[in-house]
Design a protein around this motif. Structure first.
Motif, PDB file in Angstrom:
ATOM      1  N   ILE A   1       0.863  -1.182   0.000  1.00  0.00           N
ATOM      2  CA  ILE A   1       0.000   0.000   0.000  1.00  0.00           C
ATOM      3  C   ILE A   1       0.898   1.230   0.000  1.00  0.00           C
ATOM      4  O   ILE A   1       1.774   1.364   0.856  1.00  0.00           O
ATOM      5  CB  ILE A   1      -0.920   0.033   1.227  1.00  0.00           C
ATOM      6  N   VAL A   2       0.690   2.122  -0.971  1.00  0.00           N
ATOM      7  CA  VAL A   2       1.465   3.360  -1.069  1.00  0.00           C
ATOM      8  C   VAL A   2       0.554   4.527  -0.717  1.00  0.00           C
ATOM      9  O   VAL A   2      -0.531   4.665  -1.290  1.00  0.00           O
ATOM     10  CB  VAL A   2       2.054   3.540  -2.481  1.00  0.00           C
ATOM     11  N   ILE A   3       0.995   5.358   0.223  1.00  0.00           N
ATOM     12  CA  ILE A   3       0.202   6.498   0.679  1.00  0.00           C
ATOM     13  C   ILE A   3       0.935   7.788   0.319  1.00  0.00           C
ATOM     14  O   ILE A   3       2.121   7.929   0.632  1.00  0.00           O
ATOM     15  CB  ILE A   3      -0.019   6.446   2.206  1.00  0.00           C
ATOM     16  N   MET A   4       0.250   8.717  -0.330  1.00  0.00           N
ATOM     17  CA  MET A   4       0.820  10.048  -0.569  1.00  0.00           C
ATOM     18  C   MET A   4      -0.069  11.100   0.093  1.00  0.00           C
ATOM     19  O   MET A   4      -1.264  11.190  -0.185  1.00  0.00           O
ATOM     20  CB  MET A   4       0.954  10.368  -2.062  1.00  0.00           C
ATOM     21  N   GLY A   5       0.540  11.887   0.967  1.00  0.00           N
ATOM     22  CA  GLY A   5      -0.167  12.968   1.637  1.00  0.00           C
ATOM     23  C   GLY A   5       0.740  14.164   1.793  1.00  0.00           C
ATOM     24  O   GLY A   5       1.923  14.128   1.444  1.00  0.00           O
ATOM     25  N   ASP A   6       0.194  15.244   2.338  1.00  0.00           N
ATOM     26  CA  ASP A   6       0.984  16.459   2.503  1.00  0.00           C
ATOM     27  C   ASP A   6       1.708  16.503   3.846  1.00  0.00           C
ATOM     28  O   ASP A   6       2.334  17.509   4.188  1.00  0.00           O
ATOM     29  CB  ASP A   6       0.095  17.699   2.345  1.00  0.00           C
ATOM     30  N   GLU A   7       1.647  15.414   4.622  1.00  0.00           N
ATOM     31  CA  GLU A   7       2.382  15.332   5.879  1.00  0.00           C
ATOM     32  C   GLU A   7       3.791  14.812   5.625  1.00  0.00           C
ATOM     33  O   GLU A   7       4.099  14.270   4.565  1.00  0.00           O
ATOM     34  CB  GLU A   7       1.658  14.387   6.846  1.00  0.00           C
ATOM     35  N   ASN A   8       4.659  14.952   6.637  1.00  0.00           N
ATOM     36  CA  ASN A   8       6.010  14.410   6.556  1.00  0.00           C
ATOM     37  C   ASN A   8       5.966  12.891   6.483  1.00  0.00           C
ATOM     38  O   ASN A   8       5.167  12.248   7.179  1.00  0.00           O
ATOM     39  CB  ASN A   8       6.810  14.870   7.778  1.00  0.00           C
TER      40      ASN A   8
ATOM     41  N   HIS B   1       1.735  -9.257   6.192  1.00  0.00           N
ATOM     42  CA  HIS B   1       2.798  -9.266   5.182  1.00  0.00           C
ATOM     43  C   HIS B   1       2.791  -8.008   4.311  1.00  0.00           C
ATOM     44  O   HIS B   1       3.652  -7.858   3.445  1.00  0.00           O
ATOM     45  CB  HIS B   1       2.643 -10.487   4.262  1.00  0.00           C
ATOM     46  N   THR B   2       1.842  -7.129   4.503  1.00  0.00           N
ATOM     47  CA  THR B   2       1.695  -5.970   3.628  1.00  0.00           C
ATOM     48  C   THR B   2       2.744  -4.904   3.936  1.00  0.00           C
ATOM     49  O   THR B   2       2.970  -4.573   5.102  1.00  0.00           O
ATOM     50  CB  THR B   2       0.287  -5.352   3.770  1.00  0.00           C
ATOM     51  N   ARG B   3       3.380  -4.381   2.901  1.00  0.00           N
ATOM     52  CA  ARG B   3       4.335  -3.285   3.067  1.00  0.00           C
ATOM     53  C   ARG B   3       3.593  -1.956   2.954  1.00  0.00           C
ATOM     54  O   ARG B   3       2.776  -1.764   2.061  1.00  0.00           O
ATOM     55  CB  ARG B   3       5.438  -3.332   2.005  1.00  0.00           C
ATOM     56  N   ILE B   4       3.915  -1.024   3.848  1.00  0.00           N
ATOM     57  CA  ILE B   4       3.324   0.315   3.817  1.00  0.00           C
ATOM     58  C   ILE B   4       4.420   1.291   3.389  1.00  0.00           C
ATOM     59  O   ILE B   4       5.448   1.421   4.059  1.00  0.00           O
ATOM     60  CB  ILE B   4       2.764   0.731   5.190  1.00  0.00           C
ATOM     61  N   VAL B   5       4.214   1.960   2.268  1.00  0.00           N
ATOM     62  CA  VAL B   5       5.185   2.923   1.724  1.00  0.00           C
ATOM     63  C   VAL B   5       4.533   4.303   1.724  1.00  0.00           C
ATOM     64  O   VAL B   5       3.445   4.470   1.158  1.00  0.00           O
ATOM     65  CB  VAL B   5       5.612   2.536   0.297  1.00  0.00           C
ATOM     66  N   CYS B   6       5.179   5.293   2.361  1.00  0.00           N
ATOM     67  CA  CYS B   6       4.635   6.652   2.432  1.00  0.00           C
ATOM     68  C   CYS B   6       5.491   7.606   1.606  1.00  0.00           C
ATOM     69  O   CYS B   6       6.723   7.494   1.589  1.00  0.00           O
ATOM     70  CB  CYS B   6       4.562   7.135   3.878  1.00  0.00           C
ATOM     71  N   ARG B   7       4.833   8.534   0.955  1.00  0.00           N
ATOM     72  CA  ARG B   7       5.514   9.572   0.179  1.00  0.00           C
ATOM     73  C   ARG B   7       4.840  10.920   0.461  1.00  0.00           C
ATOM     74  O   ARG B   7       3.622  10.995   0.599  1.00  0.00           O
ATOM     75  CB  ARG B   7       5.452   9.272  -1.323  1.00  0.00           C
ATOM     76  N   THR B   8       5.660  11.960   0.541  1.00  0.00           N
ATOM     77  CA  THR B   8       5.153  13.304   0.772  1.00  0.00           C
ATOM     78  C   THR B   8       4.988  14.017  -0.566  1.00  0.00           C
ATOM     79  O   THR B   8       5.909  14.029  -1.383  1.00  0.00           O
ATOM     80  CB  THR B   8       6.111  14.107   1.671  1.00  0.00           C
ATOM     81  N   GLY B   9       3.834  14.603  -0.792  1.00  0.00           N
ATOM     82  CA  GLY B   9       3.613  15.313  -2.040  1.00  0.00           C
ATOM     83  C   GLY B   9       2.164  15.722  -2.186  1.00  0.00           C
ATOM     84  O   GLY B   9       1.310  15.358  -1.375  1.00  0.00           O
ATOM     85  N   SER B  10       1.894  16.482  -3.218  1.00  0.00           N
ATOM     86  CA  SER B  10       0.537  16.936  -3.510  1.00  0.00           C
ATOM     87  C   SER B  10      -0.073  16.068  -4.603  1.00  0.00           C
ATOM     88  O   SER B  10       0.487  15.961  -5.699  1.00  0.00           O
ATOM     89  CB  SER B  10       0.542  18.401  -3.955  1.00  0.00           C
ATOM     90  N   PRO B  11      -1.234  15.447  -4.341  1.00  0.00           N
ATOM     91  CA  PRO B  11      -1.857  14.587  -5.361  1.00  0.00           C
ATOM     92  C   PRO B  11      -2.297  15.329  -6.624  1.00  0.00           C
ATOM     93  O   PRO B  11      -2.567  14.689  -7.633  1.00  0.00           O
ATOM     94  CB  PRO B  11      -3.067  13.999  -4.630  1.00  0.00           C
ATOM     95  N   ILE B  12      -2.388  16.668  -6.576  1.00  0.00           N
ATOM     96  CA  ILE B  12      -2.769  17.396  -7.793  1.00  0.00           C
ATOM     97  C   ILE B  12      -1.542  17.798  -8.606  1.00  0.00           C
ATOM     98  O   ILE B  12      -1.674  18.426  -9.655  1.00  0.00           O
ATOM     99  CB  ILE B  12      -3.605  18.648  -7.460  1.00  0.00           C
ATOM    100  N   ASP B  13      -0.358  17.435  -8.117  1.00  0.00           N
ATOM    101  CA  ASP B  13       0.895  17.752  -8.814  1.00  0.00           C
ATOM    102  C   ASP B  13       1.313  16.538  -9.641  1.00  0.00           C
ATOM    103  O   ASP B  13       1.585  15.466  -9.099  1.00  0.00           O
ATOM    104  CB  ASP B  13       1.969  18.109  -7.794  1.00  0.00           C
ATOM    105  N   VAL B  14       1.353  16.690 -10.950  1.00  0.00           N
ATOM    106  CA  VAL B  14       1.689  15.571 -11.847  1.00  0.00           C
ATOM    107  C   VAL B  14       3.073  15.021 -11.539  1.00  0.00           C
ATOM    108  O   VAL B  14       3.300  13.809 -11.591  1.00  0.00           O
ATOM    109  CB  VAL B  14       1.597  16.021 -13.322  1.00  0.00           C
ATOM    110  N   SER B  15       4.028  15.889 -11.194  1.00  0.00           N
ATOM    111  CA  SER B  15       5.386  15.422 -10.888  1.00  0.00           C
ATOM    112  C   SER B  15       5.408  14.578  -9.618  1.00  0.00           C
ATOM    113  O   SER B  15       6.206  13.639  -9.500  1.00  0.00           O
ATOM    114  CB  SER B  15       6.335  16.614 -10.743  1.00  0.00           C
ATOM    115  N   SER B  16       4.535  14.888  -8.659  1.00  0.00           N
ATOM    116  CA  SER B  16       4.444  14.066  -7.448  1.00  0.00           C
ATOM    117  C   SER B  16       3.833  12.710  -7.759  1.00  0.00           C
ATOM    118  O   SER B  16       4.279  11.675  -7.250  1.00  0.00           O
ATOM    119  CB  SER B  16       3.606  14.781  -6.384  1.00  0.00           C
ATOM    120  N   LEU B  17       2.808  12.692  -8.594  1.00  0.00           N
ATOM    121  CA  LEU B  17       2.172  11.432  -8.967  1.00  0.00           C
ATOM    122  C   LEU B  17       3.117  10.522  -9.744  1.00  0.00           C
ATOM    123  O   LEU B  17       3.004   9.293  -9.687  1.00  0.00           O
ATOM    124  CB  LEU B  17       0.918  11.694  -9.796  1.00  0.00           C
ATOM    125  N   ALA B  18       4.078  11.133 -10.453  1.00  0.00           N
ATOM    126  CA  ALA B  18       4.981  10.363 -11.311  1.00  0.00           C
ATOM    127  C   ALA B  18       5.852   9.395 -10.527  1.00  0.00           C
ATOM    128  O   ALA B  18       6.355   8.416 -11.088  1.00  0.00           O
ATOM    129  CB  ALA B  18       5.858  11.315 -12.129  1.00  0.00           C
TER     130      ALA B  18
END
Length: 634
Positions: A159-166, A183-200
Motif C-alpha cells: 500500500i502506497v500512501i501520498m499525503g501532505d504530511e512528513n 505481510h503488507t508493506r506500507i510505503v509513504c511519500r510526501t507530495g501533492s496529489p494534484i501535482d503531476v510530478s508528485s504522482l509520477a
C-alpha cells in the motif's frame, strides 16, 4: 551604457552555470583538481629527485602515495626531513586543505541532502500490483487495516500512501493506529496529489487500484476532481487503464465527475450512502451488523465467481449448489451486476455469479443436495409489510432532509417523525421546518438534545426508532461529536431503566476515534461514521464491480436485504436445515442469506444472533421471534 563584459565575467558565468547543475558536477571538478595537485607534486618529486633526508628518491607510485597521504591528513608532514621535501609537501598539504576538504564537504552535504530527500519521501516507488491512497485523513487507518486483511493470503501486498504530511510522521501514525499489517508493506511519500510530478513517483501504471480520499476543506469535490485530472494527465504507457475509487460529497457534482472520470473511476456518493444506510439500519433491526459483515474484510465478503459447471443452469438452480456460500446475483457478460435476478435467468458463457465467502480461495461448488431439502417443512405465509411507526430525530444538518426522505420510503403510511433540535443552531438551514413527506407526518420542535430533562419529558416507550444527527454544519467536529455522545449516553441509560422502551438508535459520529468511544451495546445501537465509507471504499478498490452491487443493495428500488419472520418460510414445529430455507425463499423469488436467532439478540459474542452465510446443511430450531435474512423486494 552597459559595462563591457570581460573574460573574467565570462569565466565566472560558465563556472556558476556548471556548479549550479548540482553536487555531482562539483564533486567531479574538485576530484580532478585534487588529483592534479597530487600528480604534479609526485612528478616534481621524481623529476627533480627530491626525497626525504637520508632516503632514496621515491618512484612514481610511491611519490603519488606520499602526496595522497599528505592531502588527506595534514599531520602526516610533521615528520618530514629536508627543506626541499618539506616545502613541496607543504604545497601538497595546502592543496589538500583547499580541494580535498572542499570535496569532502560537498560529498557530506550531498549525502545529507540525499538523506533529507529520502526522509521527505520523494524517491520513486518501484512496485507492481500495489494500491495507492491519495490524501491524508483519519480514513487512511481504516482503509489500510482493511486492505491488510484483504492481503492476508498474499505474500507480497503493498500500500502506497501520498499525503501532505512528513513521510516519517505518516509512517509513525500508521504503525501506531494499524499495528497488525501482516505481510503488507506500507510505503509513504510526501507530495501533492494534484501535482503531476508528485504522482509520477508512485508507479501509477502498475497499480491494482487508486483511492482518492475526500479532503477536509471548503470544496472537497473540486479537489477530488483536480486529482483525477492530474492522474489522467500523468505520462503513462499507451493503453493504460486505471481502477480509481473516489469520493464525492455533493450529488450535484455527479454529472461533471462522470465526464472527468469516464469508465476508470468508481464514484462513491458519501452523503447519499450515509442517508440510505441511516434510513435502512434505523428501520430494520440487525441490518447494521449485516452491512458491517459484508463490508469488513475480517469476516465474510462478496466475491465474483465463474465455473464451467454453472453454464446452462438458471439462477434459481445454482442457489443450493454451494454448501458454504450464499449466492446473491449474476453479472451477465459485459453488463452491470444484477442483485437477485429472476430465478429463470440463464447463466451463459462469460457470465459470473457473485456470492458470500470468507475469502476468494474459500468458494466451494459442492453440487446439488436434493436429499437435504425437506419440502414438507416449507411454509408459504405472507408477511404484513407496512407498519405505522414513530421515529424521533435529535439534531439537524444539511443532509437531514435527504435522510428523512429515504426513511419515508420504508415507513408505513400514517407514520410520524418528531424532529427536535436547537433552533439557535439550525435556524440558518433552509430545510428546517419545511420538509413534507409522502407517507409520514413531520413535526419540528425546538429543544436542547443534550438535556436529560428534555429527553425524560418525551414518552420514549412509544418511539420505535431514534436517529441522532450531528450538528456538523454549525459546530466543530469535536464539539458536534461531544453533543452526539452525550445524547446517546442519555438514551442508552433511559432504555436500560425503562422496560417498555424498545427503540433502536442510529447515531451519526464524525470522528472515527469518537466512534470507538461510542461503540454500540446492542445490534440496534448503530454508529454511522466515516468508517462505513472507508469499509466500502476498501471493498470497491479490491473489486470494481462491487460499487454497483452495494449501490443496488442500498437502493430503495428493487431487491434489498430484509429480515423477515422465520414463520413466513418454514414450519416452526421442527428443526430444519438451511437448504430447506433457501428453497422456500427461492419459491418466493427471494434469496436466503442467513438468519437471526432472538435468543442471542443481546449476546455480542454471538453477533447478537446474526448468522450470515451459514452452512446450508446446518440444522436449526426456529421460533416465532426469529428472522430469516433474505434478498427481496421489501
Amino acid at each position: 551604457m552597459e559595462d563591457k563584459i570581460t573574460l573574467k565575467d565570462k569565466l565566472q558565468y560558465k563556472i556558476d552555470n556548471m556548479f549550479s547543475r548540482g553536487p555531482g558536477v562539483m564533486i567531479f571538478w574538485l576530484a580532478i583538481l585534487s588529483f592534479l595537485v597530487i600528480f604534479i607534486a609526485a612528478v616534481i618529486l621524481v623529476q627533480l629527485r627530491i626525497s626525504p633526508a637520508g632516503e632514496d628518491v621515491p618512484k612514481m607510485g610511491e611519490a603519488l602515495w606520499m602526496s595522497l597521504m599528505r592531502t588527506l591528513d595534514a599531520g602526516t608532514m610533521g615528520g618530514d626531513q629536508g627543506w626541499g621535501f618539506r616545502l613541496l609537501m607543504l604545497f601538497v598539504t595546502l592543496g589538500g586543505i583547499f580541494f580535498i576538504s572542499a570535496l569532502i564537504s560537498v560529498i557530506s552535504n550531498g549525502l545529507q541532502g540525499r538523506l533529507e530527500a529520502l526522509s521527505q519521501g520523494r524517491s520513486r516507488v518501484i512496485e507492481d500490483g500495489h494500491t495507492v491512497l491519495l490524501g491524508w485523513n483519519d480514513q487512511v487507518f481504516t482503509i489500510v487495516e482493511e486492505l491488510c486483511w484483504a492481503n492476508s493470503n498474499k505474500a507480497n501486498g503493498c500500500i502506497v500512501i501520498m499525503g501532505d504530511e512528513n513521510k516519517s510522521l505518516m509512517e509513525q501514525q500508521v504503525r501506531e493506529r494499524v499495528p497488525n499489517i501482516g505481510h503488507t508493506r506500507i510505503v509513504c511519500r510526501t507530495g501533492s496529489p494534484i501535482d503531476v510530478s508528485s504522482l509520477a513517483i508512485l508507479g501509477l501504471p502498475n497499480t491494482k487500484s487508486i483511492i482518492i480520499l475526500s479532503p477536509n476543506n471548503e470544496d472537497p469535490d473540486a479537489e477530488v476532481l483536480k486529482i483525477v485530472l492530474a492522474i489522467k494527465r500523468a505520462p503513462v504507457p499507451p493503453g493504460t487503464k486505471y481502477h480509481i475509487v473516489a469520493q464525492l460529497r455533493n450529488d450535484k457534482n455527479c454529472s461533471i465527475a462522470k465526464v472527468v472520470g469516464g469508465d476508470e473511476v468508481e464514484w462513491m456518493l458519501t452523503e447519499d450512502i450515509v442517508a440510505k444506510v441511516v434510513a435502512q439500519t434505523c428501520h430494520k433491526s440487525g441490518l447494521s451488523l449485516i452491512y458491517t459483515e459484508l463490508m469488513d474484510f475480517s469476516g465474510d465478503e462478496i466475491y465474483f465467481f465463474a465455473h464451467p459447471d454453472l453454464q446452462g443452469k438458471t439462477f434459481g438452480e445454482v442457489l443450493n449448489l454451494f454448501e458454504k456460500n450464499a449466492v446473491m446475483g449474476i453479472q451477465k457478460n459485459g453488463q452491470a451486476p444484477q442483485l437477485n435476478p429472476p430465478m429463470s435467468t440463464l447463466i451463459e458463457n462469460g457470465d459470473q455469479i457473485f456470492l458470500i465467502a470468507a475469502d476468494d480461495d474459500r468458494i466451494y461448488l459442492s453440487g446439488e443436495r436434493v436429499d437435504l431439502i425437506d419440502l414438507s417443512a416449507i411454509e408459504n405465509n405472507i408477511e404484513i409489510a407496512e407498519k405505522v411507526e414513530t421515529v424521533l430525530v435529535l439534531g439537524w444538518n444539511h443532509h437531514a432532509a435527504k435522510i428523512l426522505r429515504e426513511l419515508d420510503n420504508y415507513l408505513g403510511t400514517g407514520s410520524s417523525i418528531l424532529v427536535i433540535a436547537n433552533i439557535e443552531l439550525v435556524k440558518q438551514e433552509d430545510s428546517w421546518g419545511n420538509l413534507k413527506l409522502e407517507r409520514s407526518k413531520v413535526l419540528f420542535q425546538n429543544g436542547i438534545t443534550t438535556e436529560r430533562q428534555m429527553l425524560d419529558a418525551l414518552d420514549l416507550s412509544k418511539i420505535n426508532h431514534i436517529i441522532i444527527l450531528s450538528y456538523s454544519d454549525y459546530l466543530t467536529k469535536q464539539a458536534a461529536d461531544s453533543k452526539t455522545l452525550i445524547t446517546l449516553l442519555h438514551l442508552r441509560d433511559i432504555s436500560a431503566h425503562c422496560p417498555q422502551c424498545s427503540y433502536s438508535i442510529v447515531s451519526e459520529i464524525l470522528d472515527i476515534r469518537n466512534r470507538n468511544l461510542a461503540e454500540g451495546s446492542s445490534a440496534d445501537d448503530f454508529i454511522v461514521s466515516d468508517k462505513l465509507i472507508s469499509l466500502l471504499v476498501s471493498q470497491v478498490s479490491e473489486t470494481k464491480a462491487l460499487n454497483a452491487v452495494f449501490t443496488d443493495i442500498f437502493n430503495v428500488e428493487g431487491s434489498e436485504i430484509c429480515l423477515k419472520p422465520a414463520s413466513v418460510y418454514i414450519h416452526l414445529d421442527r428443526p430444519v436445515g438451511f437448504y430447506s430455507i433457501v428453497e422456500s425463499a427461492r419459491q418466493k423469488g427471494q434469496v436466503a442469506l442467513g438468519y437471526r436467532l432472538a435468543v442471542n439478540a443481546t449476546d455480542s459474542e454471538k453477533s447478537y444472533g446474526i448468522v450470515l452465510n451459514p452452512n446450508k446443511s446446518s440444522i436449526v430450531q426456529f421460533t416465532e421471534a426469529d428472522k430469516i435474512i433474505v434478498l427481496a423486494e421489501d
